[in-house]
Design a protein around this motif. Structure first.
Motif, mmCIF file in Angstrom:
data_model
loop_
_atom_site.group_PDB
_atom_site.id
_atom_site.type_symbol
_atom_site.label_atom_id
_atom_site.label_comp_id
_atom_site.label_asym_id
_atom_site.label_seq_id
_atom_site.Cartn_x
_atom_site.Cartn_y
_atom_site.Cartn_z
ATOM 1 N N TRP A 1 1.050 -1.150 0.345
ATOM 2 C CA TRP A 1 0.553 0.360 -0.044
ATOM 3 C C TRP A 1 0.762 0.954 0.232
ATOM 4 O O TRP A 1 0.751 2.323 -0.527
ATOM 5 C CB TRP A 1 -1.070 -0.132 0.830
ATOM 6 N N PRO A 2 2.135 1.165 0.301
ATOM 7 C CA PRO A 2 2.643 2.425 0.684
ATOM 8 C C PRO A 2 3.312 2.423 -0.732
ATOM 9 O O PRO A 2 3.545 3.875 -1.533
ATOM 10 C CB PRO A 2 3.722 2.307 2.053
ATOM 11 N N LEU A 3 3.740 1.694 -1.247
ATOM 12 C CA LEU A 3 4.407 1.521 -2.045
ATOM 13 C C LEU A 3 3.836 1.766 -3.954
ATOM 14 O O LEU A 3 3.892 2.704 -4.301
ATOM 15 C CB LEU A 3 5.090 0.111 -2.533
ATOM 16 N N ALA A 4 2.308 1.757 -3.537
ATOM 17 C CA ALA A 4 1.180 2.637 -4.000
ATOM 18 C C ALA A 4 1.221 3.743 -4.154
ATOM 19 O O ALA A 4 1.137 4.365 -5.324
ATOM 20 C CB ALA A 4 0.007 1.566 -3.766
ATOM 21 N N VAL A 5 1.545 4.144 -2.954
ATOM 22 C CA VAL A 5 1.124 5.852 -2.992
ATOM 23 C C VAL A 5 1.808 6.488 -3.687
ATOM 24 O O VAL A 5 2.147 7.597 -4.088
ATOM 25 C CB VAL A 5 0.440 5.984 -0.882
ATOM 26 N N VAL A 6 3.230 6.117 -3.139
ATOM 27 C CA VAL A 6 4.705 6.060 -3.554
ATOM 28 C C VAL A 6 4.381 6.371 -5.207
ATOM 29 O O VAL A 6 4.991 7.368 -5.736
ATOM 30 C CB VAL A 6 5.910 5.979 -2.941
ATOM 31 N N LEU A 7 4.369 5.473 -5.849
ATOM 32 C CA LEU A 7 4.437 4.834 -7.479
ATOM 33 C C LEU A 7 3.409 6.541 -7.988
ATOM 34 O O LEU A 7 3.263 6.429 -8.158
ATOM 35 C CB LEU A 7 4.355 3.410 -7.364
ATOM 36 N N ALA A 8 2.021 6.290 -7.188
ATOM 37 C CA ALA A 8 1.143 7.102 -7.804
ATOM 38 C C ALA A 8 1.495 8.461 -7.994
ATOM 39 O O ALA A 8 0.902 9.463 -9.014
ATOM 40 C CB ALA A 8 -0.204 6.974 -7.124
ATOM 41 N N GLY A 9 1.938 8.313 -5.921
ATOM 42 C CA GLY A 9 2.082 10.143 -6.317
ATOM 43 C C GLY A 9 3.689 10.702 -7.035
ATOM 44 O O GLY A 9 3.883 11.848 -8.152
ATOM 45 N N ALA A 10 4.185 9.501 -7.182
ATOM 46 C CA ALA A 10 6.007 10.607 -8.410
ATOM 47 C C ALA A 10 4.805 9.776 -9.775
ATOM 48 O O ALA A 10 5.926 10.758 -10.756
ATOM 49 C CB ALA A 10 6.902 8.675 -7.830
ATOM 50 N N LEU A 11 4.338 9.347 -10.165
ATOM 51 C CA LEU A 11 3.854 9.252 -11.435
ATOM 52 C C LEU A 11 3.147 10.864 -11.617
ATOM 53 O O LEU A 11 2.843 11.021 -12.468
ATOM 54 C CB LEU A 11 2.051 8.064 -11.512
ATOM 55 N N ALA A 12 2.168 11.140 -10.799
ATOM 56 C CA ALA A 12 1.320 12.377 -10.388
ATOM 57 C C ALA A 12 2.328 13.430 -11.018
ATOM 58 O O ALA A 12 1.864 14.528 -11.755
ATOM 59 C CB ALA A 12 0.125 12.215 -9.695
ATOM 60 N N ALA A 13 3.534 13.382 -9.632
ATOM 61 C CA ALA A 13 4.583 14.728 -9.731
ATOM 62 C C ALA A 13 4.833 15.151 -11.718
ATOM 63 O O ALA A 13 5.520 15.825 -11.908
ATOM 64 C CB ALA A 13 5.440 13.957 -9.660
ATOM 65 N N ALA A 14 5.426 13.373 -12.099
ATOM 66 C CA ALA A 14 6.393 13.209 -13.154
ATOM 67 C C ALA A 14 5.154 14.543 -14.117
ATOM 68 O O ALA A 14 5.550 15.032 -14.923
ATOM 69 C CB ALA A 14 6.141 11.726 -13.546
ATOM 70 N N ILE A 15 3.763 13.753 -14.608
ATOM 71 C CA ILE A 15 2.613 13.969 -15.218
ATOM 72 C C ILE A 15 2.596 15.195 -14.869
ATOM 73 O O ILE A 15 2.471 16.258 -16.791
ATOM 74 C CB ILE A 15 2.352 13.438 -15.474
ATOM 75 N N GLY A 16 2.105 15.831 -14.220
ATOM 76 C CA GLY A 16 1.903 17.039 -13.459
ATOM 77 C C GLY A 16 3.311 17.890 -14.178
ATOM 78 O O GLY A 16 2.643 18.909 -14.019
ATOM 79 N N ALA A 17 4.296 17.364 -13.477
ATOM 80 C CA ALA A 17 5.487 19.008 -14.065
ATOM 81 C C ALA A 17 5.530 18.787 -15.573
ATOM 82 O O ALA A 17 5.755 20.029 -16.019
ATOM 83 C CB ALA A 17 6.551 17.724 -14.128
ATOM 84 N N VAL A 18 5.016 17.668 -16.311
ATOM 85 C CA VAL A 18 4.765 18.805 -17.608
ATOM 86 C C VAL A 18 2.798 19.238 -18.333
ATOM 87 O O VAL A 18 3.093 20.258 -18.692
ATOM 88 C CB VAL A 18 4.751 17.198 -18.699
ATOM 89 N N CYS A 19 2.300 18.893 -17.213
ATOM 90 C CA CYS A 19 1.089 19.188 -17.871
ATOM 91 C C CYS A 19 0.581 20.405 -17.011
ATOM 92 O O CYS A 19 0.260 21.530 -17.768
ATOM 93 C CB CYS A 19 0.143 18.179 -17.310
ATOM 94 N N LEU A 20 1.720 20.916 -16.193
ATOM 95 C CA LEU A 20 1.205 21.782 -15.588
ATOM 96 C C LEU A 20 1.718 23.706 -16.705
ATOM 97 O O LEU A 20 1.703 24.658 -15.714
ATOM 98 C CB LEU A 20 1.448 22.190 -13.726
ATOM 99 N N ARG A 21 2.672 22.921 -17.064
ATOM 100 C CA ARG A 21 3.246 24.352 -17.878
ATOM 101 C C ARG A 21 2.003 24.531 -19.020
ATOM 102 O O ARG A 21 2.555 25.582 -19.785
ATOM 103 C CB ARG A 21 4.254 23.470 -18.740
ATOM 104 N N THR A 22 1.091 23.674 -18.867
ATOM 105 C CA THR A 22 0.781 24.517 -20.087
ATOM 106 C C THR A 22 -1.444 25.155 -19.398
ATOM 107 O O THR A 22 -1.155 24.937 -18.010
ATOM 108 C CB THR A 22 -0.815 23.654 -21.222
ATOM 109 N N ARG A 23 -1.511 25.415 -19.794
ATOM 110 C CA ARG A 23 -2.968 26.472 -19.032
ATOM 111 C C ARG A 23 -4.174 26.215 -19.864
ATOM 112 O O ARG A 23 -4.478 25.515 -20.939
ATOM 113 C CB ARG A 23 -2.892 27.820 -19.500
#
Lengths: 305, 388, 309
Positions: C85-107
């Motif tokens: 479960w912690p691994l699930a949280v960490v991986l999902a969070g990391a994925l979100a961080a990676a995707i967010g890093a790219v997406c948040l450059r747009t509006r």
């Protein structure tokens, strides 16, 4: 890799792309001029297909059915615009997404209640067979007709937008809505007409693709995503962008699905390649979109100055 | 508010009736929407016909069939199964069409010690080491059709063949079965997405591979579209198309028509099989539903017959799971296929016939039996099953 | 007043299984667990969308990522919840961080589209993973092992574990939103330009918010994998993201209990109406449309307004 294979896959990609264009054109106009995200666009495509199937059964003529469906869907689209969608122009994108998503749910069920989950639609019997393009390539005559129709619509659309007064108003509205209003354009009527027109284009696509795919409830969802990808790539509000984007997406997707697995097999183990291949091919257009957004966030041919 | 209470009230099962065997409840989870809805509908119609001809009973007990639509979605199927097992407390689960649905719901059905009878998909997983006393398949082991096809293609002397199937368990099983019996060269092994409807890209690849025969494993709406597009591409005159029974069944014949004539298929049943059970089935089905039955309907009907005979054998005491299992396994009924028996792994052992699509005496288009390709064929994994 | 309602609801939630079992409502204990898991997922989206103002149309990807993490680990023999479960949280969070890093450059709409694109990519990756089920999905051999003599296979035990996690998550959400982080995030939602002008690193704040939302979604996914003992790519398909968004707006965008109320409302509505007709989506669609047009603050907003006005 033979020339014939390349030619055939190119035709496939072109056919797919042109149908996407029909959907994307209406979508990009609505988005560009009214600044509205309309997820229900796919539902109009579905309604167009169902209407075509019914009319084909009633009249016995495929082409008459397409024409009637076109008119019917345009009317339905305009009614939808005047009753519900008009209230959403002033709202934020989230509200538009949710309201039109709700319309998808409603439309799917209404179609299911009226028609059932699926109706048959066949190619006109004259077009059920192949046509020889080059020796060694008998291509489906129906698909060639689709390409022809798609190109014809593209040309007509270009003429309408670039050469007519109405088209000029549309371009003005897309490029700067406030200014267009200030200049006295009857924006309400323009919106309704644009929307109806977009709905008509959807109907053509739905009716023409019906015999190849299946006329079924929910058919709009899968193609809707691709249509959005197209307009984002092409540039919101630009018909030229929609055409370029659509053909690009159609060709990349078809070529990717056709050649990527084989290409991977050259470099990777067979089982790894056959696992990765289809997955990568499906992702390709999204990667394309993300890449284009990164370098040209407004798309390839942004309509807005 | 009142409606809410009413809804909740009707949802609560009648708690104090201990499960007396005064009727038999069958949970019927099937694909009843989408392009493959015809398959689920056929199985259901065949199954219901068997019950009707038995006077609304199975084995003497009044039968209640609770139907649920899985929408070809394993998630939805799981929720349906949950409801049927925990809330409706059914005695049997059947009706499933696709292998991915079977694989999704089997664990929970088997765990609750409820009998699962697969009337269509019979995934290879359960034929071997994972066989289970509560898991029966009344149709055919998943690889069998493709084995028959591979045998036939080899017999006909085809040397350069293309294989096409969707990328799911059923497709994989088909590939394994086909390759086990086909001894020639496989020009291409193409996999499509499950539910894909436009085969333009694959048809181009087939054309480029220049095969002399093509074996296509595409059930339901997928098959209809493929055949139509195959004919439209002009390749049908040069490449011999071979399909499993249901790749050319009545639904597809209705949709495609004359271009299907001359198509070869393999099946565990043909509409013109000459035995009393089959003759009765075909006649009654046509009378009841105004259409000719497909192999799916035959399977559903046989499943009904199987349940009827087995429940009768245990004299209605379906709570006695051991006895019921033995009764099911003995398969003591007259199948529309002729001889029918279960192997040690509770999958059918039967013959597979070659059929061709031809015009019947009264101008309809239907299958004609041409011969037997495999006799008394079980499956390749039965020796791994440790059940008796 | 609100305090009292919250306590009453909490008490009812705790008491539910004890009441349900004698009545034979076993099926509904599992159903209630499912509602709570979706409430968790919807609340995580509420953080991103409601408080953060970021219209993410790909949130289902993070739920799916968490679910698949647990399923894949289980398939590889790792059954312990304390690892999975912690691994699930960490991986999902990391994925979100990676995707967010790219997406948040747009509006604006581009942001919506690109989150959708990434979610679709992950969906196709899941479909392509033949080793882990691909199209068929993956069955879990058993629910995660929690230790302490608790067996999650028992629906009642599972229910309480989920309840505890949901309560903890909502509590944490409340604290975060009351604290500085929450204020900044809401201020950025109101007027990003102004916050930038003042000197806040808005991009960073939004990214953290996005990643946190993804991480909690991953936790919901882990629980969902356990609830069904099954994962499949449909979890990641875009209408699932749409469903989560519906829950959030139904419940009330930006209200603490918006996710919870929305999940309860939607799933209960679905279950009730589908008992009557297979056309339940018509009802849901109509209700949703009505809410968007006439009650944009959702159910929580309606309740709040009634209390005030």
């Amino acid at each position: 890799m033979s020339g014939i294979l390349l030619l055939e896959q190119s035709l496939n990609g072109l056919q797919f792309g042109l149908m996407l264009f029909l959907l994307a054109a209406g979508l990009t106009l609505v988005f560009g001029i009214m600044d509205m995200i309309n997820l229900a666009h796919g539902s109009l495509y579905m309604v167009g297909a169902f209407l075509a199937a019914t009319f084909a059964e009633l009249t016995g003529s495929f082409w008459l059915a397409v024409g009637l469906s076109l008119v019917g869907t345009a009317l339905i689209g305009m009614a939808l615009e005047m009753s519900v969608l008009r209230r959403l122009y002033a709202r934020d994108h989230l509200s538009q997404v949710l309201a039109t998503f709700a319309i998808i749910l409603i439309a799917n069920e209404l179609v299911r209640i009226i028609w059932g989950p699926q109706v048959p639609l066949s190619t006109p019997p004259a077009l059920a067979g192949p046509v020889q393009i080059v020796p060694g390539l008998d291509y489906s005559s129906y698909r060639l007709v689709i390409i022809a129709v798609g190109l014809a619509v593209a040309v007509l659309l270009y003429l309408a937008v670039a050469r007519t007064r109405a088209g000029m108003l549309v371009r003005a509205g897309a490029s700067n809505r406030e200014m267009a209003i200030a200049m006295g354009v009857n924006i309400k009527r323009l919106f309704t007409i644009v929307f109806g027109f977009g709905a008509a284009l959807c109907a053509i696509a739905g009716a023409m693709l019906g015999p190849i795919l299946a006329v079924q409830v929910g058919m709009g969802e899968s193609i809707l995503i691709l249509a959005f990808v197209v307009i984002v790539i092409g540039g919101i509000g630009s018909i030229r962008g929609a055409l370029v984007g659509a053909i690009l997406v159609g060709v990349v997707d078809t070529m990717g699905r056709a050649f990527l697995p084989a290409l991977l097999r050259e470099f990777l183990r067979a089982d790894l390649a056959s696992a990765l291949g289809p997955a990568l091919a499906s992702i390709l257009i999204y990667v394309l979109m993300a890449a284009i957004l990164f370098w040209k966030p407004q798309g390839l041919f942004p309509a807005r100055g | 508010m009142k409606r809410t209470l009413l809804a909740l009230a009707t949802a609560v099962p009648i708690v104090f009736s201990a499960h007396a065997a005064d009727k038999v409840k069958v949970g019927f989870i099937s694909t009843l929407s989408g392009p493959n809805a015809a398959i689920g509908g056929d199985i259901r119609d065949g199954f219901n016909l068997a019950i009707k001809l038995a006077g609304g009973k199975l084995g003497g007990l009044p039968a209640e069939v609770i139907v649920a639509d899985d929408q070809l979605n394993p998630d939805v199927a799981k929720q349906n199964a949950d409801r049927l097992l925990k809330r409706d407390r059914v005695d049997f689960v059947t009706g499933t069409v696709f292998s991915n649905v079977v694989l999704a719901i089997a664990p929970q059905v088997l765990e609750s010690k409820t009998f699962f009878i697969g009337p269509n998909a019979g995934p290879a997983q359960y034929t071997g080491a994972q066989c289970n006393p509560f898991f029966f398949v009344s149709s055919w082991p998943s690889e069998a059709y493709s084995e028959a096809a591979g045998q036939y293609v080899t017999q006909r002397g085809f040397k350069n063949v293309v294989f096409l199937a969707p990328n799911y368990q059923g497709g994989k099983d088909a590939a394994n079965g086909f390759k086990r019996y086909y001894k020639g060269k496989l020009a291409e092994e193409l996999y499509t997405k499950l539910g894909q409807l436009d085969y333009a890209a694959e048809l181009a690849q087939i054309r480029a591979a220049k095969p002399d025969a093509l074996y296509v494993f595409l059930p339901g709406g997928m098959g209809i579209n493929f055949i139509k597009q195959f004919v439209a591409s002009g390749m049908s005159k040069d490449i011999q198309l071979v399909v499993p029974l249901w790749g050319s069944d009545q639904d597809i014949i209705r949709a495609v028509g004359d271009p299907m004539l001359g198509l070869f298929s393999l099946g565990h049943w043909t509409i013109d099989l000459d035995n009393p059970a089959n003759k009765r089935f075909v006649a009654e089905f046509e009378k009841e539903y105004k259409r000719l039955p497909t192999g799916y309907a035959a399977s559903g009907y046989d499943t009904g017959l199987l349940l009827d005979a087995s429940i009768r054998k245990v004299k209605g005491k379906i709570e006695d799971k051991e006895a019921l299992r033995a009764a099911l396994k003995s398969a003591d009924f007259k199948s529309v296929r002729g001889d029918f028996k279960f192997g040690a792994n509770q999958f059918p052992v039967q013959s597979y016939y070659l059929q061709v699509v031809a015009k019947t005496a009264d101008g309809k288009i239907a299958h004609k039996t041409m011969g037997t390709v495999l006799t008394n064929r079980g499956d390749a994994y039965v020796q791994d099953c440790k059940m008796k | 007043m609100r305090r009292w309602v919250t306590l009453a609801v909490a008490a009812a939630a705790v008491a539910f299984p004890l009441v349900a079992q004698p009545l034979g409502w076993d099926f509904y204990i599992g159903f209630a667990s499912r509602i709570m898991i979706y409430a968790l997922a919807a609340s995580s989206l509420n953080l991103v969308l409601g408080y953060g103002g970021m219209v993410s149309f790909g949130h289902a990807a993070f739920v799916g990522a968490g679910a698949y993490t647990v399923a894949i680990l289980m398939a590889e023999g790792v059954a312990s919840a304390w690892i999975a479960w912690p691994l699930a949280v960490v991986l999902a969070g990391a994925l979100a961080a990676a995707i967010g890093a790219v997406c948040l450059r747009t509006r604006g709409v581009y942001f919506i589209m690109i989150t959708l694109a990434f979610a679709q990519m992950i969906y196709y990756v899941a479909v392509g993973m033949r080793a882990y089920g691909g199209e068929e999905g993956l069955n879990l051999a058993a629910r995660s092992a929690v230790g302490f003599g608790l067996d999650l296979k028992d629906d009642v035990t599972f229910y309480y574990v989920v309840l505890a996690i949901l309560a903890a998550a909502l509590f944490a959400l409340r604290r975060a939103m009351d604290a500085r982080f929450g204020r900044v995030i809401e201020a950025i939602r109101e007027n990003e330009t102004r916050m930038e002008a003042i000197g806040f690193p808005t991009y960073r704040y939004k990214l953290v918010c996005f990643a946190l939302g993804g991480a909690v979604a991953g936790l919901a996914g882990a629980l969902l994998a356990n609830q069904n003992s099954y994962v499949n790519p449909n979890l990641l398909y875009w209408p699932q993201s749409g469903a989560l968004m519906i829950m959030v707006i139904l419940g009330g965008v930006g209200y603490l209990y918006g996710g919870l109320i929305g999940a309860v409302a939607l799933l209960v509505l679905e279950e009730l109406v589908s008992g009557y007709t297979i056309h339940w989506q018509l009802g849901v669609g109509a209700v949703l449309l009505a809410i968007v047009l006439f009650a944009p603050q959702g159910l929580a907003g309606l309740l709040a307004r009634r209390r005030d006005g």
